[in-house]
Structures are given as structure tokens and as C-alpha cells.
Write a protein that holds these residues in place. Structure first.
Motif, short mmCIF file in Angstrom:
data_model
loop_
_atom_site.label_atom_id
_atom_site.label_comp_id
_atom_site.label_asym_id
_atom_site.label_seq_id
_atom_site.Cartn_x
_atom_site.Cartn_y
_atom_site.Cartn_z
N GLU A 1 31.98 60.31 135.58
CA GLU A 1 32.24 58.93 134.87
C GLU A 1 30.72 58.73 133.88
O GLU A 1 29.62 59.09 134.61
N GLY A 2 30.98 58.17 132.70
CA GLY A 2 29.80 58.20 132.00
C GLY A 2 30.21 57.89 130.29
O GLY A 2 31.40 58.25 130.25
N ARG A 3 29.47 57.38 129.68
CA ARG A 3 29.72 57.01 128.20
C ARG A 3 29.25 58.38 127.29
O ARG A 3 29.41 58.20 126.08
N GLN A 4 28.74 59.21 128.08
CA GLN A 4 28.46 60.38 126.87
C GLN A 4 29.45 60.90 126.53
O GLN A 4 30.40 61.25 127.11
N ALA A 5 29.38 61.62 125.12
CA ALA A 5 30.59 62.26 124.53
C ALA A 5 31.14 63.49 125.16
O ALA A 5 32.01 63.87 125.32
N PRO B 1 31.34 65.32 128.45
CA PRO B 1 31.40 65.14 129.88
C PRO B 1 31.07 66.05 130.77
O PRO B 1 30.83 67.21 130.41
N GLY C 1 27.64 60.55 138.10
CA GLY C 1 27.64 59.89 136.78
C GLY C 1 26.36 58.84 136.69
O GLY C 1 25.72 58.57 135.70
N ALA D 1 23.27 59.02 133.94
CA ALA D 1 22.81 58.02 133.25
C ALA D 1 21.47 57.67 133.37
O ALA D 1 20.60 57.07 132.49
N SER E 1 33.89 61.34 114.03
CA SER E 1 33.28 60.45 115.23
C SER E 1 31.96 60.56 115.19
O SER E 1 31.16 61.20 114.25
N GLU F 1 29.79 61.41 117.51
CA GLU F 1 29.52 62.02 118.93
C GLU F 1 28.38 63.12 118.75
O GLU F 1 27.87 63.74 119.66
N ASP G 1 25.11 63.14 120.97
CA ASP G 1 25.36 63.47 122.46
C ASP G 1 25.75 65.05 122.83
O ASP G 1 25.24 65.46 123.42
#
Length: 443
Positions: free
Chosen positions: A197-201, A203, A228, A232, A255, A257, A260
Motif C-alpha cells: 500500500e502507498g501513494r507512490q506512482a 509500487p 507500506g 512512507a 500523468s 508520475e 516518483d
């Protein structure tokens, strides 16, 4: 983790090992009851197989049954001899030969009691495993993996979406980029892959070395969640680089991204600027086309474009990388990496010009020639281009175009009249050639 030895200690079951006493540390993930002569298609790794041996009729019947257990990676066979006059000798021999622990079930013990006790033991072990893993929540990724591997009884790795191993003990059974590609394509493989899990483009992925039971899958998801949080919490450490370093310009079309992706691609680099779809970083290493190709299916971007300068003072390197990514934008492909060393000087100059400026240059310099070709249905533009690419040699150009050299000279003279240029003079040749290349996709 629940092992075969754990089951021997469960109160009231009174299980007794008849074969494989040296294999009792095998993890048990679930229980499966069967009376099929060959249950292979229904088995999975780590199962305790429970059977009343109703499939056994005569010596020799044990071989296909036990062989199926071995192929599937079953943890053990728990068998009752209530209906077969005890455990047949060839069942014991087959288990010893195929290295399957054999546990004798008392004839007065119901299978429902065994099932209930084993399910409760697995649930308790799963809950304890989660708690032990959560207790290490603040530990480094390597420690979390060690704990999870011990609980699952399987090796575990953390991979970047770029196809890079972040952490893990021992070699992967297949290249990391293949694991990522299979995951992106939803293809089955020898590993179970769970996204972090995470918000980084870009994974991260947890890869476990085998198929997982429901309880194991829940533990793997718990591990992914903890990793995750750790990711972070770990801010990138920007390096101190020498005055002369490469600059990498990375663009993610469609995008935001790029930042990241660039940080994941160059973890030891120095981020210089990010404008959403394009980011710049100084680095001492070359970016990997393979890694960008691996992560591309996992991104929202329609294309990944990358321009790389040679080592140079930072301002100079920055401009060169910016031009190189402009060249990449005009080349086909979903992932395009253009090192500045592979780009001709005129391409770098044209790449820095907006499309409107390039089009205006082409119209201003070549306008009369383009109009003449359209009206007369000729192709003097192509003749001029071949002539210039042959270094202004009439003989070489005539040979390339399959015409007489006098015909070539006439056409070049006519083109020069239309353009108001002397195509035998270097400066005029340079202007016309740049205008010709301004209309190319690659600059």
C-alpha cells in the motif's frame, strides 16, 4: 506457524507418527479430507491430508495416492486404519519413500474432532503470527521480511515495480522483472505477489515463495501494509554529487508520475526540479531502459520518455537533457531513452524548439520549394535532402537517386533558384538541412 509437530501436541488427538519423523517441522496451512484414489488435482501445498483409507483395496494402491501428495507439497498424511484393519504396510512404505510424514489416527477418533482442533490451531497461529509481525512494525524492511518468512514458512522478497529487489534473502526463482511483468499482466507464476500500500506512482510488491492459504494470504497482506508504512516513513536521502554529473530528464506523458518514477529509478540521485509530467535529477549513473520498460504497465502514463546528458557542469547538462527528452518525444515507442551522446547536434538544437517554431522554420526556408513540388508533381525536396546527406556530392547523390549526374545538377540548380540559396555553400546547406529535419519526427 503451525507445523506437523504442533498437531502431535494437540490435546485429545493422540496422533502417532509412523513415517517421516524427521520431517515434522513442515508447516501446515489447511486441512483436506479425501477418499479419492488419486486426489492430486484437488491438493495444494502445506495441506494436512486426512483419510480413512477407503481407497485402499490391495498392496500397490498406496503408490499413486502418496505420490500425488508428494507432487502437491502436502505437509503430511493423517490416516485411520479403522476400515482397513490398521495402516497397511505399503502405505507406510510409500510415505517413507516419498518423504511424506504419516500420522496414525486412533480408530475411535472422529474426523470432525480432528478437523475442529486443526482449524482452531491454524486460526490461533494466524492470529499470533499477525500480532508478532505487528510487534515489529517499526523495524526495517529486512527485519519484517525475516519475521514474515519465519511465520509463513516461505522465503519472501520486496520488489520495486522497476524490477529491482529491495530486500529479501536468497535468489528469486525467476528474474525480478519477470515477476513484475507477470503481476502487471495478471499471469500466474511460482510466487504469490501482494502489492504494498502507498501513494507512490511506482509500487512495491511483496513476493512470497509459493502458493498461500487463506491465513497465509492474510499475513502477507499484513506484511504489505507494514512495509507500506515503513516506505512512507523513509524520506529519500539526496546525494552530494560532483560538480560535473549527468542530468536525467524524465517525462511521463499524460500523468504527473515523473517525480516518483525518477526517485525510484535513481535512489542515489539529486532531484533538481519537478513540474508534474517532467522531472530532472543529477546522477552519476545511467538509467536502465529495462527497468523503465518493466514499470511502464503499472503506471497511468501513456509513455515514458527519458533524456540523459553526458557528465558536464549542471546548467549545461540540464539543457542537454531537456533537448534529449525532446528528441525522445518525437520517436516512436511507449518507453524511449535517448542519451545525448546518441543524438546529432542538429537534433539536440531542433528538439529544444517548440513544434510551432519548427513548422515556421520549415515553411520560411522551404516554402517556395514545397509549393513548386505540389504544383508540378515533382519531388525536388527529396532530391535536395539526398544531395545534402551525400555531403553535397553530385556524383554520390546521382547514384543514390539512380539519375544521371547532369540531371542531378540541373535539379539542384533549379531548387537553389526557388529557395534563393546557393546549395553548394556550407551556410546555405546548413539552413536548408535544418529546415528539412525540422519536419522529421525524430528531429
Amino acid at each position: 506457524m503451525t507445523t506437523v509437530k504442533t498437531l502431535l501436541g494437540l490435546p485429545g488427538l493422540r496422533l502417532r507418527p509412523l513415517a517421516g519423523a524427521d520431517l515434522l517441522d513442515r508447516p501446515v496451512t489447511r486441512i483436506y479430507v479425501t477418499e479419492l484414489p488419486d486426489p492430486g488435482r484437488y491438493l495444494s501445498a502445506g495441506e494436512l491430508v486426512l483419510s480413512g483409507l477407503l481407497w485402499w483395496r490391495r498392496p500397490g494402491d498406496a503408490e499413486p495416492f502418496v505420490a500425488a501428495l508428494a507432487r502437491s507439497g502436502a505437509a503430511a498424511l493423517a490416516a485411520s486404519g479403522a476400515d482397513s484393519g490398521g495402516i497397511p504396510a505399503d502405505v507406510v512404505d510409500a510415505c517413507a519413500r516419498h518423504r511424506i510424514p504419516l500420522l496414525e489416527v486412533p480408530t475411535d477418533l472422529s474426523f470432525s474432532v480432528i478437523t475442529e482442533q486443526v482449524v482452531l490451531a491454524l486460526a490461533a497461529a494466524s492470529d499470533s503470527a499477525r500480532k508478532r509481525l505487528q510487534a515489529a512494525a517499526d523495524a526495517p524492511v529486512e527485519t519484517l521480511l525475516e519475521r514474515a518468512s519465519a511465520e509463513l514458512g516461505l522465503p519472501c522478497w520486496v520488489l520495486s515495480g522497476l524490477g529491482r529487489v529491495i530486500a529479501g534473502a536468497g535468489p528469486l526463482p525467476l528474474p525480478a522483472e519477470d515477476v513484475v511483468r507477470r503481476y502487471a499482466a495478471h499471469e500466474p507464476g511460482p510466487l504469490t505477489v501482494v502489492p504494498v500500500e502507498g501513494r507512490q506512482a511506482v509500487p512495491w510488491l511483496v513476493a512470497a515463495g509459493g502458493l498461500l492459504s487463506t491465513a497465509q494470504a492474510e499475513l502477507a497482506e499484513e506484511l504489505a501494509g507494514l512495509i507500506g508504512v515503513t516506505r512512507a516513513r523513509s524520506l529519500p536521502v539526496e546525494a552530494e554529487l560532483p560538480a560535473e554529473a549527468r542530468v536525467v530528464a524524465l517525462r511521463t506523458e499524460g500523468s504527473d508520475e515523473s517525480r516518483d518514477v525518477l526517485r525510484e529509478l535513481l535512489p542515489d540521485g539529486l532531484l533538481l526540479e519537478s513540474t508534474g509530467d517532467t522531472s530532472y535529477a543529477a546522477t552519476t549513473v545511467l538509467p536502465s531502459t529495462v527497468e523503465l520498460s518493466t514499470v511502464e504497465p503499472l503506471l497511468r502514463a501513456s509513455r515514458i520518455l527519458c533524456g540523459v546528458s553526458e557528465p558536464a557542469p549542471r546548467t549545461e547538462a540540464w539543457e542537454t537533457a531537456r533537448y534529449a527528452v525532446g528528441v525522445a518525444a518525437r520517436r516512436p515507442g511507449r518507453v524511449v531513452v535517448v542519451p545525448a551522446a546518441d543524438v546529432a547536434a542538429h537534433q539536440l538544437l531542433l528538439a529544444g524548439a517548440p513544434d510551432g517554431v519548427r513548422a515556421a522554420l520549415r515553411r520560411r526556408v522551404l516554402g517556395p520549394l514545397l509549393a513548386y513540388d505540389a504544383e508540378q508533381h515533382t519531388d525536388l525536396v527529396h532530391t535536395v535532402r539526398v544531395f545534402l546527406e551525400c555531403s553535397g556530392s553530385p556524383t554520390r547523390a546521382a547514384k543514390a537517386l539512380h539519375v544521371h549526374v547532369n540531371t542531378l545538377r540541373y535539379r539542384i540548380g533549379r531548387a537553389g533558384e526557388l529557395l534563393g540559396a546557393d546549395l553548394t555553400e556550407f551556410t546555405d546547406q546548413l539552413d536548408v538541412y535544418l529546415a528539412l529535419r525540422a519536419g522529421d519526427e525524430g528531429g
